[in-house]
Scaffold this motif. Structure first.
Motif, short mmCIF file in Angstrom:
data_model
loop_
_atom_site.label_atom_id
_atom_site.label_comp_id
_atom_site.label_asym_id
_atom_site.label_seq_id
_atom_site.Cartn_x
_atom_site.Cartn_y
_atom_site.Cartn_z
N ASN A 116 0.83 -1.19 0.00
CA ASN A 116 0.00 0.00 0.00
C ASN A 116 0.88 1.25 0.00
N LYS A 117 0.96 1.89 -1.14
CA LYS A 117 1.82 3.07 -1.28
C LYS A 117 1.33 4.27 -0.48
N LYS A 118 0.06 4.28 -0.08
CA LYS A 118 -0.50 5.42 0.65
C LYS A 118 -0.24 5.33 2.16
N CYS A 119 0.21 4.20 2.62
CA CYS A 119 0.43 4.01 4.06
C CYS A 119 1.79 4.58 4.45
N SER A 120 1.79 5.52 5.40
CA SER A 120 3.04 6.03 5.96
C SER A 120 3.39 5.18 7.17
N TYR A 121 4.66 4.90 7.35
CA TYR A 121 5.06 4.03 8.46
C TYR A 121 6.54 4.24 8.79
N LYS A 122 6.90 3.77 9.98
CA LYS A 122 8.29 3.64 10.38
C LYS A 122 8.42 2.28 11.04
N PHE A 123 9.50 1.59 10.73
CA PHE A 123 9.77 0.28 11.32
C PHE A 123 10.85 0.46 12.37
N MET A 124 10.52 0.08 13.60
CA MET A 124 11.41 0.28 14.75
C MET A 124 11.91 -1.05 15.30
N MET A 125 13.09 -1.02 15.85
CA MET A 125 13.60 -2.13 16.63
C MET A 125 13.66 -1.65 18.07
N GLY A 126 12.86 -2.29 18.93
CA GLY A 126 12.82 -1.92 20.34
C GLY A 126 11.91 -0.74 20.61
N TYR A 127 11.81 -0.41 21.89
CA TYR A 127 10.99 0.72 22.33
C TYR A 127 11.60 1.31 23.59
N SER A 128 11.08 2.43 24.00
CA SER A 128 11.53 3.11 25.22
C SER A 128 10.44 2.95 26.27
N GLY A 129 10.82 2.65 27.49
CA GLY A 129 9.82 2.45 28.54
C GLY A 129 10.23 3.10 29.84
N TRP A 130 9.22 3.54 30.59
CA TRP A 130 9.43 4.17 31.89
C TRP A 130 8.49 3.55 32.90
N SER A 131 8.96 3.35 34.10
CA SER A 131 8.13 2.83 35.18
C SER A 131 7.20 3.96 35.68
#
Length: 183
Positions: A116-131
């Motif tokens: 789908n050429k209309k879909c904007s996205y970013k592919f990430m490895m991992g995430y940031s988390g806070w308690s």
């Protein structure tokens, strides 16, 4: 503090943690259990490819048509791929963050965005988390500033994203202190 969901936090110039220096983080979840965000401006040197899927032990015969820019989403679960995208793919495969932002780790979501050429996205490895309370404490110490955002900004591939975000406050960056603190 009200929820930071759907906002960005911008690392202040005095940030010492090299994983977060000049980071712009989109907050995907913020509640009494803590916060989760994705660094949206740290492109990795390699791209996401069929080789990366193999390295992640994803059992699939799906081949990626073209290399996809790969981003460092944060230091938690760096072996996990997360797709931040702007179109609803499937109720079963995506988590709705806002009216026009979704998150997924499902291979079917990857197939959809490839076709789908209309879909904007970013592919990430991992995430940031806070308690619980940790992010609020870091904001009170002056480590981060909060800003409203748009999907256009999030999916921008500009290497100067941090400069643009911090500069949008209308203050010359050289006037910022190199040290955080409290009054």
């Amino acid at each position: 503090m009200n929820t930071l969901l759907n906002q960005i936090i911008i690392a202040m110039p005095h940030m010492q943690d090299e994983r977060f220096i000049k980071s712009v983080i989109f907050i995907c979840e913020h509640n009494s259990y803590g916060a989760i965000g994705l660094i949206i401006n740290k492109r990795m040197k390699e791209d996401f490819s069929s080789d990366v899927i193999f390295e992640l032990n994803q059992k699939t015969d799906f081949k990626i048509k073209k290399n996809i820019p790969l981003y460092f989403g944060g230091p938690v679960s760096t072996e996990r791929g997360i797709i931040l995208h702007d179109m609803s793919i499937s109720k079963n495969n995506s988590v709705k963050i806002s009216d026009n932002l979704f998150m997924s780790s499902h291979i079917d979501s990857l197939k959809f965005i490839q076709s789908n050429k209309k879909c904007s996205y970013k592919f990430m490895m991992g995430y940031s988390g806070w308690s619980p309370g940790q992010l609020e404490s870091e904001i009170e110490k002056g480590d981060w500033v909060i800003q409203e955002t748009s999907s256009d900004f999030i999916f921008n591939d500009d290497t100067q994203m941090w400069d643009i975000a911090i500069g949008s406050f209308g203050v010359e960056i050289s006037n910022f202190s190199a040290h955080g603190g409290s009054a």
